[in-house]
Design a protein around this motif. Structure first.
Motif, mmCIF file in Angstrom:
data_model
loop_
_atom_site.group_PDB
_atom_site.id
_atom_site.type_symbol
_atom_site.label_atom_id
_atom_site.label_comp_id
_atom_site.label_asym_id
_atom_site.label_seq_id
_atom_site.Cartn_x
_atom_site.Cartn_y
_atom_site.Cartn_z
ATOM 1 N N GLY A 223 0.826 -1.197 0.000
ATOM 2 C CA GLY A 223 0.000 0.000 0.000
ATOM 3 C C GLY A 223 0.858 1.245 0.000
ATOM 4 O O GLY A 223 2.014 1.234 -0.439
ATOM 5 N N SER A 224 0.333 2.303 0.555
ATOM 6 C CA SER A 224 1.021 3.592 0.497
ATOM 7 C C SER A 224 2.316 3.614 1.296
ATOM 8 O O SER A 224 3.192 4.449 1.042
ATOM 9 N N SER A 225 2.455 2.728 2.283
ATOM 10 C CA SER A 225 3.662 2.731 3.110
ATOM 11 C C SER A 225 4.793 1.891 2.516
ATOM 12 O O SER A 225 5.896 1.855 3.067
ATOM 13 N N ALA A 226 4.538 1.182 1.409
ATOM 14 C CA ALA A 226 5.569 0.341 0.790
ATOM 15 C C ALA A 226 6.605 1.210 0.077
ATOM 16 O O ALA A 226 6.263 2.160 -0.627
ATOM 17 N N THR A 227 7.872 0.851 0.273
ATOM 18 C CA THR A 227 8.974 1.571 -0.369
ATOM 19 C C THR A 227 9.769 0.596 -1.232
ATOM 20 O O THR A 227 10.194 -0.463 -0.751
ATOM 21 N N ARG A 262 -0.185 -4.740 -7.417
ATOM 22 C CA ARG A 262 -0.536 -3.636 -8.291
ATOM 23 C C ARG A 262 -0.633 -2.360 -7.458
ATOM 24 O O ARG A 262 -1.074 -2.373 -6.308
ATOM 25 N N GLY A 263 -0.188 -1.246 -8.022
ATOM 26 C CA GLY A 263 -0.319 0.037 -7.346
ATOM 27 C C GLY A 263 0.873 0.437 -6.507
ATOM 28 O O GLY A 263 0.900 1.545 -5.960
ATOM 29 N N ASN A 272 5.964 -0.167 -13.629
ATOM 30 C CA ASN A 272 5.432 -1.489 -13.324
ATOM 31 C C ASN A 272 6.214 -2.059 -12.135
ATOM 32 O O ASN A 272 7.436 -2.220 -12.214
ATOM 33 N N PRO A 273 5.546 -2.363 -11.033
ATOM 34 C CA PRO A 273 6.269 -2.865 -9.856
ATOM 35 C C PRO A 273 6.810 -4.268 -10.079
ATOM 36 O O PRO A 273 6.310 -5.026 -10.913
ATOM 37 N N THR A 430 -5.176 -1.816 -4.889
ATOM 38 C CA THR A 430 -6.463 -2.417 -4.548
ATOM 39 C C THR A 430 -6.306 -3.717 -3.772
ATOM 40 O O THR A 430 -7.299 -4.365 -3.453
ATOM 41 N N GLY A 431 -5.067 -4.101 -3.497
ATOM 42 C CA GLY A 431 -4.811 -5.399 -2.882
ATOM 43 C C GLY A 431 -4.595 -6.499 -3.892
ATOM 44 O O GLY A 431 -4.239 -7.631 -3.532
#
Length: 446
Positions: A223-227, A262-263, A272-273, A430-431
């Motif tokens: 999510g948003s906290s992933a680096t 994704r995301g 693309n992760p 979105t998970g």
């Protein structure tokens, strides 16, 4: 010579002969009685005779005939639930060790090996057109797992097992189906490094270190906290040898799992992760030319989950690739030389998918190619080869794609393997995720 001196010599000689006689008899039997079965006690002796042997890597495998889907590559996946099967007196399977090796013994597991005895021959040599028979045997018929068969110590690159059919333990005539589930060669030498199996951490299981592969991955919760880190060891407190994260990169002791959402962010060059490995050479970024030598990556893979793409109408991920320079010396944007992908439905976790070959070799030279007949949650033995300007992909021992790179400068290449999400640029979190598991990873440059 005095009488007592003579008697001493006779006594010593007699004792020595009594100790060596079993060894001489065993050696004689191996050479003269090779059609006889080897019992458990003899197997233990044979293994002890080769106590310093190591498992030799296998570069490729092929068969004279196969019963689909029971193809030759199945004998290298370490599982007794898959097999090679070929019909006929003389149906054969051939293993290429990559270069000459000193052979001590082979381990073979036969399909339904606990209910039937399989007859076979072992031929070896340094050319497939000039092989020599060194063993003729019948399996014990007592186990479906490995049996060990000692070989006269010899140096060879190729090992061919020629099937002569089987007889049921309950009796009857010979039936000319030949089926092998697992195969290993033991001795010393060869050119393919065999990674160790087992361990508590992914690096242990894959047999990798910072000199051979760089790990691209994330820290923090998805999510948003992933680096994202292009080298995970750049993250504070992370050691290469013990790096494991249940969200992205972990192991069950047999497989290493690559999970990517994704995301999440990506590298500077791609949005693309990915959670993947990048080839290194003695701790430096690997870089080799595709027009000289033969460059091979082999790995066993299962794709268990596809992500949701940006448009929400499908899912695709890459589990192996050859990467090139963003722009080569001729000004050509090569970048992804070839990407090996599975494509299917969004968030698909089972069922049929297509194999998709993308990258410069197809997209800039006629368009991506897709092949049907593949499934999620299914084990595939993959081999990706770049040699003489040609890209070739083998799946389960069979060549499924081969094409020439139509550019002059083929330099600055390297392998990547793992889980690289495709068609998710700009997508929100979105998970949804892709999941890939890998084992038996090796790279060879000849």
């Amino acid at each position: 010579m005095k009488k007592n001196e003579l008697m001493t010599i006779v006594s010593v000689t007699g004792n020595l002969l009594s100790k060596l006689l079993p060894v001489f008899l065993l050696a004689y039997c191996l050479g003269s009685c090779s059609n006889e079965q080897v019992n458990d006690n003899e197997e233990q002796v044979l293994t002890k005779l080769s106590a310093n042997s190591t498992k030799i890597g296998i570069s490729s495998v092929s068969a004279s005939t196969s019963q689909s889907p029971n193809v030759s590559g199945n004998t290298l996946d370490g599982s007794t639930s898959s097999r090679w099967s070929g019909f006929g007196d003389g149906a054969s399977i051939t293993y290429d060790l990559g270069s000459s090796a000193n052979l001590d013994y082979v381990k073979i597991a036969f399909y339904k090996g606990d209910s039937r005895k399989t007859k076979f021959e072992v031929w070896v040599g340094n050319s497939t057109s000039n092989l020599t028979k060194i063993k003729s045997k019948t399996s014990a018929g007592s186990t479906s797992d490995f049996e060990t068969f000692d070989l006269p110590n010899t140096n060879a690159r190729y090992i061919r097992v020629i099937g002569k059919g089987y007889i049921l333990n309950s009796g009857g005539s010979t039936t000319f189906w030949n089926s092998i589930t697992k195969f290993e060669a033991w001795g010393s030498g060869g050119s393919v490094v065999v990674p160790p199996t087992g361990g508590d951490y992914p690096a242990d299981v894959l047999g990798i270190n910072s000199n051979t592969w760089k790990i691209n991955s994330f820290t923090g919760s998805p999510g948003s906290s992933a680096t994202y880190y292009d080298d995970i060891t750049d993250a504070s407190g992370i050691s290469y040898n013990t790096y494991s994260d249940d969200n992205y990169f972990n192991t069950d002791g047999e497989w290493v799992f690559f999970k990517c959402y994704r995301g999440l962010g990506g590298s500077a060059n791609s949005q693309n992760p990915r959670v993947e490995l990048r080839e290194m050479n003695n701790g430096n970024l690997a870089s080799w030319s595709g027009d000289s030598g033969t460059h091979t990556m082999e790995w066993t893979v299962q794709v268990n989950q596809l992500p949701q793409d940006t448009d929400g109408d499908g899912g695709v991920l890459c589990f192996g690739q050859i990467h090139g320079p963003s722009t080569n010396s001729d000004g050509v944007e090569v970048d992804d030389v070839v990407r090996v992908q599975f494509i299917g439905d969004e968030n698909q976790s089972s069922g049929s998918v297509s194999l998709k070959i993308s990258g410069y070799v197809t997209e800039k030279q006629g368009g991506s190619q897709t092949f049907s007949g593949y499934s999620l949650d299914t084990t595939y033995n993959c081999k990706l080869v770049y040699s003489g300007g040609y890209i070739e992909l083998y799946m389960n021992g069979s060549s499924v794609f081969r094409k020439e790179m139509e550019v002059d400068d083929l330099s600055e290449n390297y392998f990547k393997v793992g889980n690289y999400l495709q068609s998710v640029k700009g997508a929100s979190y979105t998970g949804s995720y892709g999941l890939v598991r890998i084992k038996n990873l090796s790279v060879n440059h000849n």
